[in-house]
Design a protein around this motif. Structure first.
Motif, PDB file in Angstrom:
ATOM      1  N   VAL A 192      40.281  51.834  31.715  1.00  0.00           N
ATOM      2  CA  VAL A 192      40.441  51.533  33.133  1.00  0.00           C
ATOM      3  C   VAL A 192      41.011  50.128  33.261  1.00  0.00           C
ATOM      4  N   LYS A 193      42.183  50.039  33.873  1.00  0.00           N
ATOM      5  CA  LYS A 193      42.848  48.749  34.013  1.00  0.00           C
ATOM      6  C   LYS A 193      42.928  48.365  35.477  1.00  0.00           C
ATOM      7  N   SER A 194      42.868  47.089  35.714  1.00  0.00           N
ATOM      8  CA  SER A 194      42.963  46.570  37.073  1.00  0.00           C
ATOM      9  C   SER A 194      43.667  45.233  37.042  1.00  0.00           C
ATOM     10  N   HIS A 199      42.891  42.917  39.030  1.00  0.00           N
ATOM     11  CA  HIS A 199      41.900  41.932  39.452  1.00  0.00           C
ATOM     12  C   HIS A 199      41.092  41.462  38.250  1.00  0.00           C
ATOM     13  N   LYS A 200      40.737  40.197  38.259  1.00  0.00           N
ATOM     14  CA  LYS A 200      39.941  39.660  37.158  1.00  0.00           C
ATOM     15  C   LYS A 200      38.506  40.175  37.209  1.00  0.00           C
ATOM     16  N   SER A 201      37.984  40.338  38.393  1.00  0.00           N
ATOM     17  CA  SER A 201      36.620  40.853  38.532  1.00  0.00           C
ATOM     18  C   SER A 201      36.593  41.843  39.682  1.00  0.00           C
ATOM     19  N   ARG A 202      35.908  42.916  39.473  1.00  0.00           N
ATOM     20  CA  ARG A 202      35.827  43.941  40.514  1.00  0.00           C
ATOM     21  C   ARG A 202      34.818  43.531  41.578  1.00  0.00           C
ATOM     22  N   SER A 203      35.146  43.844  42.813  1.00  0.00           N
ATOM     23  CA  SER A 203      34.241  43.502  43.914  1.00  0.00           C
ATOM     24  C   SER A 203      33.339  44.691  44.225  1.00  0.00           C
TER      25      SER A 203
END
Length: 200
Positions: free
Chosen positions: A192-194, A196-200
């Protein structure tokens, strides 16, 4: 309504023999004769919000253009994007290392290197690990990912870190990486890639 000083449209006070600035209302139009030409000048208050949004969108679209060029492997459009990014890097800092890298890459690929070598350098800027269409990535990003994976192997050595063990694990890295990737493929494991550095 807010008033502004417009010093180039001033009235001559004959008694005091000096120019007195004329107060102009916002969006008031004045006529300035320049030779036989009459120029209409309208005083408009700067829109800071509009300027901010326009600058932000310029940054955004240049980054989108660069990402799309890298993904598609368009080596000539990459150079155009780098040229457009130089003013932004210079505005951030005249000593910006990113600006220097842009100038260095552009000069080498368009001026200094022979045509055959220049196109090789441009082509080497992107890699396609899986061979899928329009799935290129920056070569330095691929190298950074490999370095991070090797650091994970180094951490696994624990207290047994020495020159010999690090050299051995470095040589074994391609094989280990190949085994792990094949296992992930067999079990249909999708990372799973995003962005964003950190998921909210």
């Amino acid at each position: 309504m807010e008033k502004f000083h417009l010093y180039f449209s001033s009235k001559l006070d004959k008694q005091e023999s000096k120019y007195q600035p004329k107060l102009l209302e916002e969006k008031e139009t004045i006529r300035i004769p320049v030779g036989n030409l009459i120029i209409n000048v309208k005083l408009v208050k700067p829109d800071d919000l509009k300027n901010y949004v326009m600058n932000f969108l310029q940054h955004y679209f240049i980054i989108l253009n660069l990402k799309d060029a890298v993904k598609g492997g368009d080596v000539f459009r990459i150079n155009n994007c780098l040229k457009m990014m130089i003013p932004f890097f210079y505005n951030h800092s005249p000593l910006s290392k990113y600006m220097v890298e842009c100038l260095d890459y552009i000069l080498k690929t368009e001026v200094m290197l022979p045509p055959k070598l220049a196109i090789q350098v441009r082509a080497a800027a992107c890699v396609n690990p899986k061979g899928a269409k329009a799935k290129n990535k920056a070569a330095d990003m691929q190298k950074e990912n490999q370095v991070n994976e090797m650091k994970e192997l180094f951490k696994g050595l624990g207290s047994n870190k020495n020159e010999h063990s690090i050299e051995t694990i470095s040589k074994a890295y391609p094989v280990v990486n190949d085994i792990v990737s094949h296992i992930d493929l067999q079990i249909s494991n999708k990372e799973v890639k995003s962005s964003h550095k950190s998921r909210s």
